[in-house]
Scaffold this motif. Structure first.
Motif, mmCIF file in Angstrom:
data_model
loop_
_atom_site.group_PDB
_atom_site.id
_atom_site.type_symbol
_atom_site.label_atom_id
_atom_site.label_comp_id
_atom_site.label_asym_id
_atom_site.label_seq_id
_atom_site.Cartn_x
_atom_site.Cartn_y
_atom_site.Cartn_z
ATOM 1 N N LEU A 135 0.733 -1.232 0.090
ATOM 2 C CA LEU A 135 0.001 -0.146 -0.038
ATOM 3 C C LEU A 135 0.736 1.380 -0.181
ATOM 4 O O LEU A 135 0.531 2.202 -0.857
ATOM 5 C CB LEU A 135 -0.912 -0.092 1.258
ATOM 6 N N PRO A 136 1.686 1.370 0.906
ATOM 7 C CA PRO A 136 2.790 2.717 0.910
ATOM 8 C C PRO A 136 3.416 2.746 -0.629
ATOM 9 O O PRO A 136 3.801 3.639 -0.873
ATOM 10 C CB PRO A 136 3.434 2.484 2.054
ATOM 11 N N VAL A 137 3.804 1.788 -1.024
ATOM 12 C CA VAL A 137 4.551 1.686 -2.108
ATOM 13 C C VAL A 137 3.638 2.006 -3.320
ATOM 14 O O VAL A 137 4.155 3.103 -4.148
ATOM 15 C CB VAL A 137 5.312 0.183 -2.665
ATOM 16 N N LEU A 138 2.525 1.745 -3.489
ATOM 17 C CA LEU A 138 1.500 2.145 -4.338
ATOM 18 C C LEU A 138 1.184 3.625 -4.212
ATOM 19 O O LEU A 138 0.741 4.451 -5.095
ATOM 20 C CB LEU A 138 0.279 1.243 -4.574
ATOM 21 N N ARG A 139 1.231 4.145 -2.882
ATOM 22 C CA ARG A 139 0.873 5.398 -2.848
ATOM 23 C C ARG A 139 1.824 6.357 -3.559
ATOM 24 O O ARG A 139 1.570 7.605 -3.836
ATOM 25 C CB ARG A 139 0.848 5.957 -1.252
ATOM 26 N N ALA A 140 3.219 5.805 -3.656
ATOM 27 C CA ALA A 140 4.097 6.815 -4.401
ATOM 28 C C ALA A 140 4.038 6.303 -5.803
ATOM 29 O O ALA A 140 3.927 7.382 -6.807
ATOM 30 C CB ALA A 140 5.516 6.358 -3.929
ATOM 31 N N LEU A 141 4.062 5.322 -6.168
ATOM 32 C CA LEU A 141 4.019 4.842 -7.520
ATOM 33 C C LEU A 141 2.706 5.285 -8.329
ATOM 34 O O LEU A 141 2.845 5.600 -9.716
ATOM 35 C CB LEU A 141 4.069 3.272 -7.888
ATOM 36 N N VAL A 283 5.669 -1.355 -14.065
ATOM 37 C CA VAL A 283 6.251 -0.141 -13.176
ATOM 38 C C VAL A 283 7.000 -0.373 -11.916
ATOM 39 O O VAL A 283 7.652 0.268 -11.429
ATOM 40 C CB VAL A 283 5.203 1.029 -13.303
ATOM 41 N N GLY A 284 6.568 -1.580 -11.499
ATOM 42 C CA GLY A 284 7.129 -1.982 -10.104
ATOM 43 C C GLY A 284 6.677 -3.362 -9.782
ATOM 44 O O GLY A 284 5.561 -3.962 -10.216
ATOM 45 N N ALA A 285 7.197 -4.112 -8.789
ATOM 46 C CA ALA A 285 6.732 -5.340 -8.406
ATOM 47 C C ALA A 285 7.308 -5.571 -7.069
ATOM 48 O O ALA A 285 8.130 -4.999 -6.630
ATOM 49 C CB ALA A 285 7.361 -6.369 -9.414
ATOM 50 N N ASP A 286 6.551 -6.693 -6.440
ATOM 51 C CA ASP A 286 7.217 -6.922 -5.000
ATOM 52 C C ASP A 286 7.093 -8.337 -4.734
ATOM 53 O O ASP A 286 6.081 -9.168 -5.635
ATOM 54 C CB ASP A 286 6.525 -6.099 -4.012
#
Length: 320
Positions: A135-141, A283-286
């Motif tokens: 969630l906090p990662v997505l808030r940036a991306l 654009v990003g992965a975890d």
């Protein structure tokens, strides 16, 4: 292409894999204050935090074990021939330092760290941490526009709340992400969902919002290629986030996780689903929920870092 040896991993032919300081995939450590940080195209980030865990804790120790086992990663993919470290400038960006006593402060710290990556044009490949990390990662991306998402998991993580009103746990991140406009529910697919349920509230939310859920029964009946063809179609050509909970994999192959569910894919299928992401704009992965206390042998972490290498190869291939 990057021919700069600075961004290439240390080879096991030059330094034994059991020697040296552990970094993700033996890449250089390039924190955001490093002079070469502006050149990093893909950054591997550790988020050693499990403030959202509701049952068995331990994913806060995941990034360290994943780094240790990543010494077995080599320069070239064994099937595709992809050499990601020569395609993109990759580096270990270190860990986001969480506040283990404060969920909101930890999330703010995580978002601030990833804001720096977004401003630099660096795509993140994250090692969690529990699934609230997303969630906090997505808030940036997704600050400027909602993203699509391909999500591998045994749980939907779409619950409204826990314990009568706790809104932020590892079972709620994607409910919050949809509510905050970070994810486009029409471009979301969740694969591998299974296990006993409290009730159908999470699936009712998914149905109302247009989120596609592919249960493990459907996954096994249709096979990897057919399921992933649909996943690619749902994600489309738009920017997409890939989230991979290690409990997507059957606990026979990945016991080191907090909420295991039987009946999942084997370790071969765990790699296959990532190899079927060709053409997805990642654009990003975890990779989250590796919990070393429940697998001290490290087999779960070894599978997890292998999945991360598969994700990195796909990010490189799709960017080429």
């Amino acid at each position: 292409m990057t021919s700069d040896p600075f961004f290439h991993p240390v080879s096991g032919m030059d330094l034994p894999r059991f020697a040296g300081v552990a970094t993700f995939m033996r890449l250089p450590l390039v924190t955001p204050d490093h002079p070469r940080f502006p050149e990093v195209q893909v950054g591997l980030v550790g988020v050693p935090w499990d403030g959202g865990t509701t049952n068995r804790p331990g994913p806060r120790h995941g990034p360290r074990q994943l780094r240790d086992h990543s010494t077995m990663v080599r320069a070239q993919h064994g099937v595709s021939g992809m050499r990601p470290f020569e395609t993109l400038a990759c580096a270990d960006l270190g860990d986001v330092g969480p506040n283990p006593a404060d969920i909101q402060d930890s999330m703010a710290r995580i978002t601030a760290f990833y804001d720096t990556l977004v401003a630099n044009g660096t795509r993140p490949l994250t090692a969690g941490g529990d699934h609230l990390t997303s969630l906090p990662v997505l808030r940036a991306l997704a600050r400027e526009r909602p993203l699509g998402m391909i999500h591998f998991d045994s749980h939907t993580d779409l619950w409204h709340s826990y314990f009568g009103g706790t809104m932020f746990t590892h079972g709620t991140p994607f409910r919050r992400a949809v509510e905050e406009g970070l994810l486009d529910p029409k471009r979301m697919v969740q694969i591998g969902i299974r296990g006993p349920m409290y009730d159908s509230e999470d699936r009712d939310f998914a149905k109302a919002e247009g989120i596609r859920i592919i249960t493990i029964e459907e996954f096994h009946a249709r096979g990897v290629s057919d399921v992933m063809a649909e996943a690619r179609e749902i994600a489309g050509t738009g920017e997409t986030y890939v989230s991979y909970d290690i409990d997507f994999v059957d606990p026979t192959f990945a016991p080191g996780t907090g909420t295991p569910e039987i009946g999942g894919p084997n370790s071969w299928q765990a790699l296959q689903v990532v190899r079927e992401l060709t053409g997805v704009t990642i654009v990003g992965a975890d990779l989250v929920e590796v919990s070393p206390p429940f697998d001290a042998t490290g087999g779960t972490a070894f599978l997890g870092i292998t999945i991360m290498f598969e994700l990195l190869c796909k990010m490189a291939e799709n960017a080429a």
